[in-house]
Every structure is written in structure tokens, then in C-alpha cells.
Design an enzyme around this catalytic site. Structure first.
Site, short mmCIF file in Angstrom:
data_model
loop_
_atom_site.label_atom_id
_atom_site.label_comp_id
_atom_site.label_asym_id
_atom_site.label_seq_id
_atom_site.Cartn_x
_atom_site.Cartn_y
_atom_site.Cartn_z
N ASP A 106 0.85 -1.19 0.00
CA ASP A 106 0.00 0.00 0.00
C ASP A 106 0.88 1.23 0.00
O ASP A 106 1.51 1.56 1.01
CB ASP A 106 -0.91 -0.01 1.23
CG ASP A 106 -2.00 1.05 1.15
OD1 ASP A 106 -1.85 2.00 0.35
OD2 ASP A 106 -2.98 0.96 1.89
N ASP A 305 -1.31 5.68 -6.49
CA ASP A 305 -1.78 4.76 -5.45
C ASP A 305 -1.84 3.33 -5.99
O ASP A 305 -2.37 3.09 -7.06
CB ASP A 305 -3.17 5.19 -4.96
CG ASP A 305 -3.70 4.29 -3.86
OD1 ASP A 305 -2.96 4.05 -2.89
OD2 ASP A 305 -4.85 3.82 -3.98
#
Length: 425
Positions: A106, A305
Site C-alpha cells: 500500500d 496509489d
């Protein structure tokens, strides 16, 4: 409509390590074997529809908005089977002797989390801290206790709660040895999860944060990897995956273009970049400059992201891109909808090109990076969407589907992001 079967296959990818320990003088590169996880690691569940993927992406966007308002390793396409979220995972070990997990990567999160024994609401795969001789719980006076969200004392130990997607995670702040592809990182600070409430939206075997904050892998392994990493995410359609995560500056690609990484002290975890324009066909789309502008106070701007699947653009940006895409398709093209996608066509069709224009470099998206196709192949959709109307989002999110088969190099010491085409599928 079902997602193509290969999209929900979990594939271990070869990763390259650039160092073996903190004392190493000459870094080395280690190659790990490729594994198809379908049979040895998990029973494949029912496939997700595109609409279900969009729904999970919205929960991810809500998480990102909440942040705004307040060496080589095996990567795998995590999707629903292993990590309960559409993301990528690596194989990591925690403890002494090591216990193996498939941890989600992440880039917008810092702290690592692992579900621990006795956890309420956790999946079956948990970390047995009592079996690790190097494990310890940190007390409330430890400096790291001030680096987690909402810390509090529980029987003298540092605990914290964090919202991730639609779930609330309660964890004890702990330390243990983390091993990545043969590299030991002793005394790694992470959350030992004791309770999960709400819908099951967190990675089931843990998470490894690659953000820019003090508890991220980037910061905690700074002496080892010098705050530098890169990844190449393979296409979900690839039969043989060779995508990779490279840790450390050694062996990174040299002849590539970079765009500056922008610093936002209030949202220090996020990787902001300056997206200055978007081209559809040969035309630069007319987008209000304010819709792309970076603003450290409001959190507005564009981030890279790894945990969001489909790129989300604020309303004025998406509508401008979508309308030009439709115009290029021509008046006779029959536009329809599919799930959360509002720009779909019956095939065969002629598709205009899309280019993301960053400060200092352009990224041309192959069709596989901006089109989804039905399992029958009869419908193709623009694989982007507007930020949900019920979310006061100011973020443009360049997501993993649009990042496929490109090498993204995060050079933190020089505050820059390199992007280049690389066939890692």
C-alpha cells in the site's frame, strides 16, 4: 458480468533484492521463484463483477479522502482471494523463527499490520507472537507510540485504532524481525491486530505500508534500501507474470524521465505528483487548472496509489476526459453503461489514445490500461470514473489498472518519481 478469470488469479512474481543485510558493502540481487497461487495457497472464490470492483474501489477512495481531510520480492495480484481487496501482495516473514504471510502493498499507508493470535474478527491466518523469540510489545513511552493514529494506553502497552476502508482496526504497537526475500529487518515496528470491526475490507494476511511516513518500510529500512524502490505491475491478462518489486537504488533503470514528487506535510504518507494535462487522441483536454492544482492546505492534487484499481478523477477532470473520449468515438458509436462505468461500447470500435501529461514526462496508456472488456468480449468500457458524488473528494488518483506494465521508480531522497514503459507481463 464476471471479471475475466485471470484477473482474480493470484500470481507470485519474481522480485529482485538489492541487499542482504545492513552490513553488506556490495549489494546483490536475488531472484525468487514464480508461483501460481490458485491451487497451493488458496481456493478461488466466486469471481467479482466489475460493479463489485467499483464498489470496493469506492471504499478505498473513502479511505484516501479520510487521509486528506485529516532488493527484489514476490508481488502477487491479491484481489479478493488472498487479501480481501483488489491490490498486490508480497511474501514476507515475521518473527523468529519466521512465519510467512502474503502482505498487501500500500503506497498510501505507512504502518504495517499483521493479524495476531486471539484476534477478534480476524481471518484464520494469524501471527503467533508467543512463538517468536524476538517479539515485543512497545510501551506508551516509546517514541513510536506518537507516530500511530489515535494512540492510547492499554495495560501499559501502546495501542491504536485506525480506519481502513470500511473496517476499524485495533492493534498493539509491536516490534519484531521482518524478512523480505532473505533480508532481515530487525526491530521492525508494526501493529499486531487484536480486533477488526465493520465489513471485512482489510488485507486478510496483513499490510506493508510503502508510504512516506516514519513507520513505513521506506523509513524503517532506510539504511538498507536508501528510501528507494520501484515496481512493475503486470497485466491481469498475462499468462506468465514477471512483474517485480525492486528495493534499493542498485539496479534501478537509469535512462528514464522523472516527475517531481510533491511534499505535503499534512498528508505526508501520500505520493503527490503534478498532473498538468490529459490528452485524448491528439487533443489536450480542456480541464480547469484548479481541478489539477496541488494544494497542501486542502489536500487537492494527484496521487499515485497502488491500492485503488481504477483511476478516479474529480468531476470536472473526468467529465472533460469522458466527453472528449466520446466525441472521438464518433456520433454513430452506441454508448452504454456497465456497472459503475458510464462510457461503454459494443465492439469492434476504434479507440482513441490517452496520454497522462505530468511535469517532466508523458505516460501513454496502452488500451489494456484504460479499457475493460466483458468476458464475452462484446463490450468495452473506459476504465476510469469520477469521484463519488457523495464524497467531497479533491484527489485525482492514478490507480493500479492504469499503471500496468510500467516501471514506477520512487526515488525519495531526490523527491522524484520515474515512469517508463516495461513489459513485465
Amino acid at each position: 458480468m464476471a471479471v475475466p478469470s485471470l484477473l482474480h488469479s493470484v500470481i507470485f512474481l519474481s522480485l529482485y533484492l538489492t541487499s542482504t543485510n545492513y552490513a553488506a558493502v556490495v549489494p546483490k540481487r536475488t531472484t525468487l521463484q514464480l508461483f501460481h497461487v490458485n491451487s497451493p495457497f488458496h481456493t478461488k472464490p466466486d469471481p467479482l463483477s466489475w460493479d463489485e470492483l467499483q464498489s470496493k474501489d469506492q471504499a478505498r477512495l473513502n479511505y484516501l479522502v479520510s487521509l486528506v481531510t485529516r532488493k527484489s520480492l514476490p508481488i502477487a495480484s491479491g484481489r479478493q482471494q488472498v487479501v480481501q481487496s483488489p491490490t498486490y501482495v508480497i511474501r514476507a516473514s515475521v518473527g523468529t523463527p519466521p512465519q510467512s504471510f502474503l502482505m498487501a502493498l500500500d503506497t498510501s499507508n505507512d504502518a504495517a499490520w499483521v493479524p495476531c493470535g486471539g484476534c477478534e474478527g480476524c481471518p484464520l491466518t494469524v501471527f503467533s507472537s508467543e512463538n517468536s523469540t524476538s517479539y515485543k510489545i512497545l510501551d506508551c513511552q516509546d517514541i513510536h507510540c506518537q507516530q500511530v493514529p489515535s494512540p492510547f494506553c492499554a495495560t501499559g502497552s501502546c495501542s491504536f485504532n485506525v480506519t481502513y476502508g470500511g473496517s476499524i482496526v485495533s492493534a498493539n504497537l509491536s516490534q519484531d524481525t521482518v524478512n523480505l526475500g532473505g533480508d532481515d529487518i530487525p526491530g521492525y515496528t508494526f501493529g499486531c491486530i487484536k480486533k477488526i470491526t465493520g465489513p471485512s475490507s482489510i488485507p486478510s494476511q496483513g499490510l506493508l505500508g510503502l508510504g512516506r511516513g516514519p513507520l513505513s518500510l521506506v523509513s524503517q529500512s532506510q539504511n538498507l534500501y536508501q528510501s528507494t524502490f520501484s515496481y512493475c505491475l503486470p497485466s491481469y491478462k498475462a499468462l506468465n507474470f514477471s512483474g517485480s518489486l525492486w528495493l534499493g537504488p542498485v539496479g534501478q533503470l537509469k535512462k528514464i524521465k522523472y516527475t517531481p514528487l510533491l511534499k505535503n506535510p499534512k498528508r505526508s504518507s501520500l505520493y503527490y505528483v503534478n498532473l498538468v494535462a490529459i490528452k485524448v487522441g491528439r487533443k489536450i483536454v480542456g480541464i480547469p487548472p484548479s481541478a489539477l492544482a496541488f494544494n497542501a492546505t486542502t489536500g487537492a492534487g494527484t496521487i499515485i496509489d497502488s491500492g485503488t484499481v481504477f483511476t478516479r478523477l474529480v468531476q470536472p477532470v473526468y467529465e472533460a476526459v469522458r466527453d472528449e473520449f466520446r466525441r472521438r468515438m464518433g456520433p454513430t458509436a452506441n454508448v452504454t453503461t456497465l456497472g459503475g462505468f458510464d462510457t461503454c461500447y459494443n465492439v469492434p470500435i476504434t479507440i482513441p489514445s490517452i496520454v497522462l501529461v505530468f511535469d517532466g514526462l508523458n505516460v501513454s496508456l496502452p488500451q489494456d490500461n484504460f479499457l475493460i472488456r466483458s468476458s464475452s468480449g462484446s463490450i468495452s468500457c473506459l476504465a476510469m470514473a469520477a469521484s463519488p458524488n457523495n464524497v467531497n473528494s479533491v484527489l485525482n488518483v492514478i490507480a493500479s489498472f492504469q499503471q500496468q506494465n510500467n516501471r514506477y521508480i520512487f526515488d525519495i531522497p531526490n523527491n522524484r518519481l520515474g515512469i517508463t514503459r516495461q513489459a513485465c507481463s
